[in-house]
Design a protein around this motif. Structure first.
Motif, PDB file in Angstrom:
ATOM      1  N   GLU A 197      25.484  36.689  69.788  1.00 57.96           N
ATOM      2  CA  GLU A 197      25.820  36.774  68.359  1.00 57.96           C
ATOM      3  C   GLU A 197      26.889  37.831  68.118  1.00 57.96           C
ATOM      4  O   GLU A 197      27.794  37.643  67.311  1.00 57.96           O
ATOM      5  CB  GLU A 197      24.570  37.086  67.530  1.00 57.96           C
ATOM      6  CG  GLU A 197      23.718  35.872  67.238  1.00 57.96           C
ATOM      7  CD  GLU A 197      24.502  34.771  66.536  1.00 57.96           C
ATOM      8  OE1 GLU A 197      25.123  35.041  65.494  1.00 57.96           O
ATOM      9  OE2 GLU A 197      24.494  33.630  67.032  1.00 57.96           O
ATOM     10  N   PHE A 198      26.790  38.948  68.824  1.00 54.03           N
ATOM     11  CA  PHE A 198      27.826  39.970  68.676  1.00 54.03           C
ATOM     12  C   PHE A 198      29.151  39.462  69.231  1.00 54.03           C
ATOM     13  O   PHE A 198      30.213  39.708  68.647  1.00 54.03           O
ATOM     14  CB  PHE A 198      27.433  41.264  69.389  1.00 54.03           C
ATOM     15  CG  PHE A 198      28.487  42.327  69.263  1.00 54.03           C
ATOM     16  CD1 PHE A 198      28.508  43.166  68.166  1.00 54.03           C
ATOM     17  CD2 PHE A 198      29.490  42.471  70.220  1.00 54.03           C
ATOM     18  CE1 PHE A 198      29.506  44.134  68.021  1.00 54.03           C
ATOM     19  CE2 PHE A 198      30.487  43.422  70.091  1.00 54.03           C
ATOM     20  CZ  PHE A 198      30.492  44.260  68.985  1.00 54.03           C
ATOM     21  N   ILE A 199      29.104  38.750  70.352  1.00 50.58           N
ATOM     22  CA  ILE A 199      30.329  38.199  70.952  1.00 50.58           C
ATOM     23  C   ILE A 199      31.015  37.257  69.968  1.00 50.58           C
ATOM     24  O   ILE A 199      32.239  37.282  69.805  1.00 50.58           O
ATOM     25  CB  ILE A 199      30.000  37.481  72.276  1.00 50.58           C
ATOM     26  CG1 ILE A 199      29.545  38.503  73.329  1.00 50.58           C
ATOM     27  CG2 ILE A 199      31.211  36.696  72.785  1.00 50.58           C
ATOM     28  CD1 ILE A 199      29.029  37.876  74.612  1.00 50.58           C
ATOM     29  N   ARG A 200      30.218  36.399  69.294  1.00 53.37           N
ATOM     30  CA  ARG A 200      30.788  35.491  68.299  1.00 53.37           C
ATOM     31  C   ARG A 200      31.435  36.278  67.170  1.00 53.37           C
ATOM     32  O   ARG A 200      32.572  35.985  66.760  1.00 53.37           O
ATOM     33  CB  ARG A 200      29.686  34.585  67.734  1.00 53.37           C
ATOM     34  CG  ARG A 200      30.182  33.577  66.687  1.00 53.37           C
ATOM     35  CD  ARG A 200      29.022  32.817  66.069  1.00 53.37           C
ATOM     36  NE  ARG A 200      28.078  33.708  65.423  1.00 53.37           N
ATOM     37  CZ  ARG A 200      28.268  34.262  64.228  1.00 53.37           C
ATOM     38  NH1 ARG A 200      29.386  34.035  63.555  1.00 53.37           N
ATOM     39  NH2 ARG A 200      27.365  35.063  63.712  1.00 53.37           N
ATOM     40  N   TYR A 201      30.741  37.296  66.650  1.00 52.11           N
ATOM     41  CA  TYR A 201      31.285  38.147  65.585  1.00 52.11           C
ATOM     42  C   TYR A 201      32.569  38.834  66.039  1.00 52.11           C
ATOM     43  O   TYR A 201      33.560  38.889  65.310  1.00 52.11           O
ATOM     44  CB  TYR A 201      30.241  39.190  65.184  1.00 52.11           C
ATOM     45  CG  TYR A 201      30.800  40.407  64.477  1.00 52.11           C
ATOM     46  CD1 TYR A 201      31.175  40.358  63.137  1.00 52.11           C
ATOM     47  CD2 TYR A 201      30.965  41.620  65.164  1.00 52.11           C
ATOM     48  CE1 TYR A 201      31.706  41.475  62.495  1.00 52.11           C
ATOM     49  CE2 TYR A 201      31.488  42.740  64.529  1.00 52.11           C
ATOM     50  CZ  TYR A 201      31.858  42.658  63.203  1.00 52.11           C
ATOM     51  OH  TYR A 201      32.376  43.762  62.580  1.00 52.11           O
ATOM     52  N   PHE A 202      32.556  39.343  67.276  1.00 50.63           N
ATOM     53  CA  PHE A 202      33.693  40.093  67.807  1.00 50.63           C
ATOM     54  C   PHE A 202      34.950  39.236  67.840  1.00 50.63           C
ATOM     55  O   PHE A 202      36.015  39.652  67.356  1.00 50.63           O
ATOM     56  CB  PHE A 202      33.354  40.599  69.216  1.00 50.63           C
ATOM     57  CG  PHE A 202      34.459  41.379  69.875  1.00 50.63           C
ATOM     58  CD1 PHE A 202      34.626  42.726  69.620  1.00 50.63           C
ATOM     59  CD2 PHE A 202      35.333  40.762  70.762  1.00 50.63           C
ATOM     60  CE1 PHE A 202      35.641  43.448  70.229  1.00 50.63           C
ATOM     61  CE2 PHE A 202      36.347  41.482  71.378  1.00 50.63           C
ATOM     62  CZ  PHE A 202      36.505  42.824  71.103  1.00 50.63           C
ATOM     63  N   PHE A 203      34.850  38.027  68.377  1.00 47.75           N
ATOM     64  CA  PHE A 203      36.052  37.201  68.514  1.00 47.75           C
ATOM     65  C   PHE A 203      36.478  36.574  67.184  1.00 47.75           C
ATOM     66  O   PHE A 203      37.658  36.267  67.001  1.00 47.75           O
ATOM     67  CB  PHE A 203      35.863  36.166  69.614  1.00 47.75           C
ATOM     68  CG  PHE A 203      35.948  36.764  70.997  1.00 47.75           C
ATOM     69  CD1 PHE A 203      37.151  37.245  71.473  1.00 47.75           C
ATOM     70  CD2 PHE A 203      34.820  36.898  71.789  1.00 47.75           C
ATOM     71  CE1 PHE A 203      37.246  37.840  72.720  1.00 47.75           C
ATOM     72  CE2 PHE A 203      34.899  37.484  73.045  1.00 47.75           C
ATOM     73  CZ  PHE A 203      36.112  37.956  73.515  1.00 47.75           C
ATOM     74  N   GLU A 204      35.558  36.404  66.261  1.00 51.50           N
ATOM     75  CA  GLU A 204      35.951  36.005  64.903  1.00 51.50           C
ATOM     76  C   GLU A 204      36.777  37.123  64.261  1.00 51.50           C
ATOM     77  O   GLU A 204      37.755  36.869  63.562  1.00 51.50           O
ATOM     78  CB  GLU A 204      34.713  35.695  64.059  1.00 51.50           C
ATOM     79  CG  GLU A 204      34.048  34.365  64.398  1.00 51.50           C
ATOM     80  CD  GLU A 204      32.810  34.100  63.551  1.00 51.50           C
ATOM     81  OE1 GLU A 204      32.408  35.012  62.783  1.00 51.50           O
ATOM     82  OE2 GLU A 204      32.239  33.000  63.668  1.00 51.50           O
TER      83      GLU A 204
END
Length: 335
Positions: A197-204
């Motif tokens: 979930e953090f990875i998704r937030y980070f790349f967004e």
């Protein structure tokens, strides 16, 4: 299957294209992602001379490690200096690293396969462009590990596929050159690097803010981010446990109750690059300068993230000479 993770650092690199057909190069250059740094060569020999003749810069993954002998015994200690990662932003040479070479198979000076075999930097990823008659040779070269990908020049979808393949290989290139840092960092790595979930937030966030490069930093944990034009941002990341420890320490500094309420509710996080006791008695300490609105990311853990614009950084950095846009402008001026 390997668990997804965020690499400890990433910055744009240079892609090299080699084809003896100058018109093909000119047309193909218009089909590539406009944010790519590209160099084009119609001479395989000239390109090979450039690649193999460049002064070798010690890779960041090697510069971050130092070795020394324990004075009391014969054990050697390996030390990872993470501060050198963020300092890479002041190095304008970082963008000159060639990560991917795209080369035509059928060329008069040497075949594309011979070219790939003679590239000395084994970290460089290689894409071979072939005709129908050369497909068997390309398959054998791929299976032998001489090339990393191949595609037909006649493929009607080549524009989409070449851009996607270059992006994938650049990520792979970075995964490999940072593997030593990754494996060492993994011993005490913050869990957000592996939280989906953090990875998704980070790349967004990377996409939304046009972030061209990022570098893992500590104290507090997070990333130093740089846009294409060289604007600096700092992503500060706290876990719930980090936030509770920080709140305990903050109480000793007697911050305003409103500040404590913002932080304890998770609506803000602190980043104290200075402390109240560093100021003279007649100087005001403005807590609002050190507390930043937070975004809550709920994954395997809960993360409180703040993006700080124009953060303080003890690094000599000039966006006019060291940004990715400055490098692209320099490439455009070359004949």
């Amino acid at each position: 299957m390997l668990k997804p993770f965020i690499q400890p650092y990433y910055h744009p690199t240079t892609v090299v294209m080699v084809d003896d057909n100058q018109r093909f190069l000119e047309n193909f250059s218009l089909q590539l992602d406009e944010t790519l740094a590209c160099m084009f060569f119609s001479s395989a020999k000239e390109c090979l001379t450039m690649l193999n003749g460049r002064a070798k810069r010690t890779p960041l993954d090697q510069r971050c490690f130092s070795y020394y002998q324990q004075p009391t015994n014969s054990d050697r200690v390996i030390r990872l200096d993470l501060t050198l990662i963020e300092q890479e932003i002041s190095n304008p040479e970082r963008f000159r690293d060639v990560s991917v070479v795209v080369v035509d198979y059928d060329m008069p000076e040497m075949t594309g396969l011979e070219f790939c075999q003679r590239v000395r930097n084994h970290r460089v990823k290689k894409i071979l462009l072939t005709g129908v008659a050369d497909e068997k040779v390309a398959v054998e070269a791929f299976n032998a590990g001489i090339i990393d990908h191949f595609m037909m020049k006649s493929d009607p979808q080549i524009t989409t596929r070449i851009n996607r393949t270059i992006a994938d290989l650049q990520r792979r290139y970075f995964s490999e050159i940072s593997s030593l840092i990754q494996s060492t960092l993994a011993l005490e790595a913050p869990d957000f690097l592996y939280d989906s979930e953090f990875i998704r937030y980070f790349f967004e966030l990377v996409d939304a803010r046009n972030i061209a490069e990022y570098y893992y930093v500590e104290d507090p944990s997070g990333f130093l981010m740089v846009s294409e034009t060289g604007q600096l941002r700092r992503l500060v990341v706290y876990s719930e446990a980090d936030l509770q420890r920080t709140l305990f320490n903050l109480r000793l500094m007697n911050p305003p109750a409103t500040i404590m309420k913002q932080i304890s509710s998770g609506k803000a996080v602190p980043w104290l690059w200075a402390a109240p006791d560093e100021f003279d008695e007649d100087e005001d300490f403005y807590w609002s300068d050190y507390v930043h609105a937070a975004h809550r990311v709920v994954g395997e853990d809960t993360w409180f993230c703040a993006l700080v614009d124009s953060p303080p950084a003890d690094i000599e950095y000039d966006s006019e000479t060291s940004s990715y846009m400055a490098y692209l402008t320099e490439l455009d001026k070359q004949p």
